[in-house]
Design a protein around this motif. Sequence first.
Motif, PDB file in Angstrom:
ATOM      1  N   GLY A  59     -31.049  32.025 -53.708  1.00 47.81           N
ATOM      2  CA  GLY A  59     -31.637  30.785 -52.927  1.00 47.81           C
ATOM      3  C   GLY A  59     -30.981  29.489 -53.473  1.00 47.81           C
ATOM      4  N   LYS A  60     -30.985  28.471 -52.865  1.00 45.46           N
ATOM      5  CA  LYS A  60     -30.024  27.250 -53.169  1.00 45.46           C
ATOM      6  C   LYS A  60     -29.829  26.987 -54.332  1.00 45.46           C
ATOM      7  CE  LYS A  60     -30.436  25.752 -47.989  1.00 45.46           C
ATOM      8  NZ  LYS A  60     -31.006  24.341 -47.430  1.00 45.46           N
ATOM      9  N   GLN A  61     -31.005  26.944 -55.105  1.00 44.79           N
ATOM     10  CA  GLN A  61     -30.938  26.394 -56.513  1.00 44.79           C
ATOM     11  C   GLN A  61     -30.878  27.578 -57.511  1.00 44.79           C
ATOM     12  OE1 GLN A  61     -33.992  23.363 -56.358  1.00 44.79           O
ATOM     13  NE2 GLN A  61     -32.272  22.150 -57.080  1.00 44.79           N
ATOM     14  N   GLU A 106     -25.246  32.453 -53.912  1.00 48.74           N
ATOM     15  CA  GLU A 106     -26.705  31.910 -54.189  1.00 48.74           C
ATOM     16  C   GLU A 106     -27.462  33.260 -54.497  1.00 48.74           C
ATOM     17  OE1 GLU A 106     -28.432  30.123 -50.562  1.00 48.74           O
ATOM     18  OE2 GLU A 106     -27.062  28.271 -50.511  1.00 48.74           O
ATOM     19  N   PHE A 131     -37.922  24.618 -58.370  1.00 48.69           N
ATOM     20  CA  PHE A 131     -36.555  25.002 -57.900  1.00 48.69           C
ATOM     21  C   PHE A 131     -36.747  25.544 -56.538  1.00 48.69           C
ATOM     22  CE2 PHE A 131     -35.817  24.617 -62.407  1.00 48.69           C
ATOM     23  CZ  PHE A 131     -34.598  23.626 -62.657  1.00 48.69           C
ATOM     24  N   ASP A 132     -35.500  25.271 -55.659  1.00 50.14           N
ATOM     25  CA  ASP A 132     -35.448  26.182 -54.580  1.00 50.14           C
ATOM     26  C   ASP A 132     -34.898  27.533 -54.836  1.00 50.14           C
ATOM     27  OD1 ASP A 132     -35.304  27.065 -51.917  1.00 50.14           O
ATOM     28  OD2 ASP A 132     -34.164  25.464 -51.093  1.00 50.14           O
ATOM     29  N   ALA A 133     -35.495  28.399 -55.310  1.00 52.97           N
ATOM     30  CA  ALA A 133     -35.109  29.634 -55.657  1.00 52.97           C
ATOM     31  C   ALA A 133     -36.069  30.602 -55.873  1.00 52.97           C
ATOM     32  CB  ALA A 133     -34.149  29.666 -57.019  1.00 52.97           C
TER      33      ALA A 133
END
Length: 363
Positions: A59-61, A106, A131-133
């Motif tokens: 993911g992005k984070q 990512e 988190f974006d993950a």
Amino acid sequence: MSRETSLHGVHKGLGALFTDFAGWSMPVRYASELAEHKAVREAAGLFDLSHMAEIHVTGKQAADVLDFALVGNLTGVKPGRARYTMICNASGGVLDDLVVYRLADEHYLVVANAGNAQVVADALAERVAGFDAVVDDKSETTALIAVQGPKAVVILAAVTDADLDALKYYASVPASVKGHDVLLARTGYTGEDGFELFVDADEAPALWRLLLEAGEPHGLVPAGLACRDTLRLEAGMPLYGNELTVEQSPFEAGLGRVVKFEKPGDFVGRAALEERSKADVPRVRVGLKGAGRRAPRHGYAVLADGTEIGEVTSGALSPTLGYPIAMAYVDRAYAEPGTELSVDIRGRIEPVEVVALPFYSRA
């Protein structure tokens, strides 16, 4: 009931002797652990490490969540490279030591020890909140096979399309091994050059057999957990449950270098670790070299002039060096190389000398 890896039937066919390790039925040896140890030092050994955990973070984070969840700087790892790090609790105690591979910008792969697989998976699942993950534990469907030893390169070169000369230590690359898609990593736990191959579990038996066949002319043998333990001990590598525990921080273990306070933002255990980094560590991890043939073992007392000043965490008669070796925690006043101490080996007091780690380094 012990769990079995996808290679269990292959090991049985090879006549392996099994042991329970972290709830898994694993080959401890096939014929002679001394012969297997010697093969890894002089030629190559083939290991089943499928009991270890493989947890993907995407993911992005993904980088941000790992920087928060672990003590290392994972943002600083370039795609294709790997890093040794640790996951700690809020008190700074080590939950596990890990190898983390950055597979893409990512996408990370976190490899945890078998005994701590659920602890690490649960901690990452909890720490990803906000988190974006995504955390995805793929341990059940992933097998891990290691080829370790000075002949590992020539053995792998015969069966893979990967450019092994370009693959650095602590790096990985997607590769094909005679039609099997693998993640090929130049990492290991033996003190030798070598590779670890991550593959779908259902493909592991065929991959094992072709590696065994490719390696046979070069002296490769299947190798069990017994020789893996003496190999890592000679190389001065810690084992969770022996040199590393939740009661210790990385600083007590002499591995404070893995804690990256300079990375931005907070991370789990940061405040506690900052305090522990400033404190005088009462006991430090050292190497001990013995005389004779009697080896110190885990839990044995280390003595100075008859007074207990430490405890052995791992010990064995070194097959490579021919004398007893051990790692121990001792009072820091006795940690200088050259210090003469002794170990109580079941009622017999045996002399030992403090030496620098590792005991063995490959040429």
